[in-house]
Motif scaffolding. Structure first.
Motif, short mmCIF file in Angstrom:
data_model
loop_
_atom_site.label_atom_id
_atom_site.label_comp_id
_atom_site.label_asym_id
_atom_site.label_seq_id
_atom_site.Cartn_x
_atom_site.Cartn_y
_atom_site.Cartn_z
N THR A 155 0.85 -1.18 0.00
CA THR A 155 0.00 0.00 0.00
C THR A 155 0.88 1.23 0.00
O THR A 155 1.92 1.26 0.66
N GLU A 156 0.48 2.26 -0.75
CA GLU A 156 1.24 3.51 -0.77
C GLU A 156 0.96 4.28 0.52
O GLU A 156 -0.13 4.83 0.70
N VAL A 157 1.94 4.30 1.43
CA VAL A 157 1.76 5.02 2.70
C VAL A 157 2.96 5.94 2.94
O VAL A 157 4.07 5.67 2.48
N ASP A 158 2.70 7.03 3.64
CA ASP A 158 3.76 7.98 3.98
C ASP A 158 4.22 7.82 5.43
O ASP A 158 5.36 8.16 5.75
N LEU A 159 3.33 7.32 6.28
CA LEU A 159 3.59 7.28 7.71
C LEU A 159 2.99 6.02 8.32
O LEU A 159 1.83 5.71 8.04
N ALA A 160 3.75 5.33 9.15
CA ALA A 160 3.24 4.16 9.88
C ALA A 160 3.14 4.53 11.35
O ALA A 160 4.13 4.95 11.96
N VAL A 161 1.94 4.37 11.92
CA VAL A 161 1.72 4.61 13.35
C VAL A 161 1.56 3.24 14.00
O VAL A 161 0.59 2.52 13.72
N LEU A 162 2.50 2.86 14.86
CA LEU A 162 2.58 1.50 15.36
C LEU A 162 2.44 1.43 16.87
O LEU A 162 3.12 2.18 17.59
N ASP A 163 1.59 0.53 17.35
CA ASP A 163 1.54 0.22 18.78
C ASP A 163 2.78 -0.60 19.14
O ASP A 163 3.39 -1.24 18.27
N VAL A 164 3.16 -0.60 20.41
CA VAL A 164 4.33 -1.37 20.84
C VAL A 164 4.00 -2.84 21.00
O VAL A 164 4.60 -3.72 20.37
N ALA A 165 3.04 -3.16 21.86
CA ALA A 165 2.74 -4.56 22.19
C ALA A 165 1.69 -5.12 21.25
O ALA A 165 0.51 -4.79 21.35
N MET A 166 2.13 -5.96 20.31
CA MET A 166 1.22 -6.60 19.35
C MET A 166 1.64 -8.06 19.16
O MET A 166 2.81 -8.39 19.37
N PRO A 167 0.72 -8.94 18.75
CA PRO A 167 1.07 -10.35 18.53
C PRO A 167 2.03 -10.53 17.35
O PRO A 167 2.15 -9.65 16.50
N ARG A 168 2.67 -11.69 17.33
CA ARG A 168 3.57 -12.11 16.26
C ARG A 168 4.81 -11.23 16.13
O ARG A 168 5.95 -11.71 16.15
N MET A 169 4.63 -9.93 15.99
CA MET A 169 5.75 -9.01 15.86
C MET A 169 5.37 -7.71 16.56
O MET A 169 4.31 -7.15 16.29
N THR A 170 6.19 -7.24 17.48
CA THR A 170 5.87 -6.00 18.19
C THR A 170 6.01 -4.80 17.26
O THR A 170 6.57 -4.89 16.16
N GLY A 171 5.52 -3.65 17.73
CA GLY A 171 5.68 -2.44 16.95
C GLY A 171 7.13 -2.05 16.76
O GLY A 171 7.52 -1.54 15.72
N LEU A 172 7.97 -2.30 17.77
CA LEU A 172 9.39 -1.99 17.66
C LEU A 172 10.07 -2.91 16.65
O LEU A 172 10.91 -2.47 15.86
N GLN A 173 9.69 -4.17 16.67
CA GLN A 173 10.24 -5.10 15.67
C GLN A 173 9.79 -4.72 14.27
O GLN A 173 10.58 -4.74 13.32
N ALA A 174 8.52 -4.34 14.14
CA ALA A 174 7.99 -3.91 12.84
C ALA A 174 8.70 -2.65 12.37
O ALA A 174 9.02 -2.50 11.18
N ALA A 175 8.96 -1.73 13.30
CA ALA A 175 9.66 -0.50 12.94
C ALA A 175 11.05 -0.79 12.39
O ALA A 175 11.48 -0.19 11.39
N ARG A 176 11.76 -1.72 13.02
CA ARG A 176 13.10 -2.07 12.53
C ARG A 176 13.01 -2.68 11.13
O ARG A 176 13.82 -2.35 10.25
N GLU A 177 12.03 -3.55 10.93
CA GLU A 177 11.87 -4.20 9.62
C GLU A 177 11.49 -3.17 8.55
O GLU A 177 12.02 -3.19 7.43
N LEU A 178 10.58 -2.28 8.88
CA LEU A 178 10.15 -1.25 7.92
C LEU A 178 11.29 -0.29 7.60
O LEU A 178 11.43 0.16 6.46
N SER A 179 12.11 0.04 8.59
CA SER A 179 13.24 0.93 8.36
C SER A 179 14.23 0.30 7.38
O SER A 179 14.84 1.01 6.57
N ARG A 180 14.37 -1.02 7.46
CA ARG A 180 15.27 -1.71 6.53
C ARG A 180 14.68 -1.80 5.13
O ARG A 180 15.36 -1.55 4.14
N ARG A 181 13.40 -2.16 5.07
CA ARG A 181 12.76 -2.42 3.77
C ARG A 181 12.29 -1.14 3.08
O ARG A 181 12.34 -1.05 1.84
N LEU A 182 11.81 -0.17 3.85
CA LEU A 182 11.24 1.05 3.28
C LEU A 182 11.87 2.26 3.99
O LEU A 182 11.23 2.90 4.83
#
Length: 235
Positions: free
Chosen positions: A67-94
């Motif tokens: 999806t074309e997005v400019d900003l990701a707003v992420l909660d910290v505590a989430m199942p499977r992958m936390t918001g901090l883990q997602a942030a690290r992955e997104l920073s690498r990929r996008l």
């Protein structure tokens, strides 16, 4: 310099200002009611529009990629992958994607971890109605946003660490170990974890053994308690 007007000629046409498209937001939180409330705040501002939602960090990464997005707003505590883990992955990929952490945790360690993960802002849910819109605008301007009241606490804590000869808090475990710890604590088997992370079950077992040794723990129960204290899962 103004445009000259000859007698009898029509006045110059005033051109309206060019409207900027709204900031496209990806919103990730595992609680549907929270997402609904946060979306009302964001969509209520003409400069923001929520174009995608996710219920966990892994889904957030997937939605950001398709999806074309400019900003990701992420909660910290989430199942499977936390918001901090997602942030690290997104920073690498996008790397051009802006990231904002929205959390209930007024926690210094999470704040510094969010910065390490690539986030440009940290907003408390308790004051989201007051701070979130401005934090989103700051994030897309590449300006840091710290929730009001945090500066004094963070500076005092940092100075105390310097006085003791310490630096910033160090990570106790690696990013991969953190991913595996979270999934182990959620009850996934080694085979399931391997399939989620695209590694072998044997590699998962090796990481799990390293976690037990590094943290001085004996079994899954103690790992789960540690994961709860670290905010990787909710009690």
């Amino acid at each position: 310099m103004s445009t000259p007007v000859t007698p009898g000629s029509p006045p110059p046409i005033a051109r309206p200002p060019i409207a900027r498209p709204p900031i496209r937001v990806l919103l990730a939180d595992d609680h549907t009611l929270v997402r609904r409330g946060v979306r009302l705040i964001l969509d209520g501002d003409p400069d923001l529009t929520v174009v995608a939602e996710a219920g966990d960090g892994a889904e957030a990464v997937a939605r950001a990629r398709d999806t074309e997005v400019d900003l990701a707003v992420l909660d910290v505590a989430m199942p499977r992958m936390t918001g901090l883990q997602a942030a690290r992955e997104l920073s690498r990929r996008l790397p051009d994607l802006h990231i904002l952490i929205l959390t209930m945790y007024d926690n210094e360690e999470y704040f510094f971890e969010a910065l390490r993960a690539g986030a440009s802002g940290y907003v408390l849910k308790s004051v989201a109605d007051r701070d979130l819109v401005e934090a989103c605008r700051a994030a897309v301007r590449d300006e840091p946003f710290i929730y009001p009241g945090a500066e004094r606490t963070l500076v005092r804590s940092y100075l105390e660490r310097l006085h003791r000869g310490d630096g910033l808090p160090e990570r106790a475990i690696t990013e991969r170990e953190e991913e595996i710890l979270k999934l182990v604590a959620e009850g996934h088997t080694s085979k399931e974890i391997g399939e989620l992370l695209f590694i072998s079950a044997k590699t998962v077992e090796r990481h799990r053994a390293n976690l037990l040794q590094k943290l001085g723990m004996r079994d899954r129960l103690e790992l789960t308690r540690y994961a709860i204290r670290a905010g990787l899962i909710e009690a």
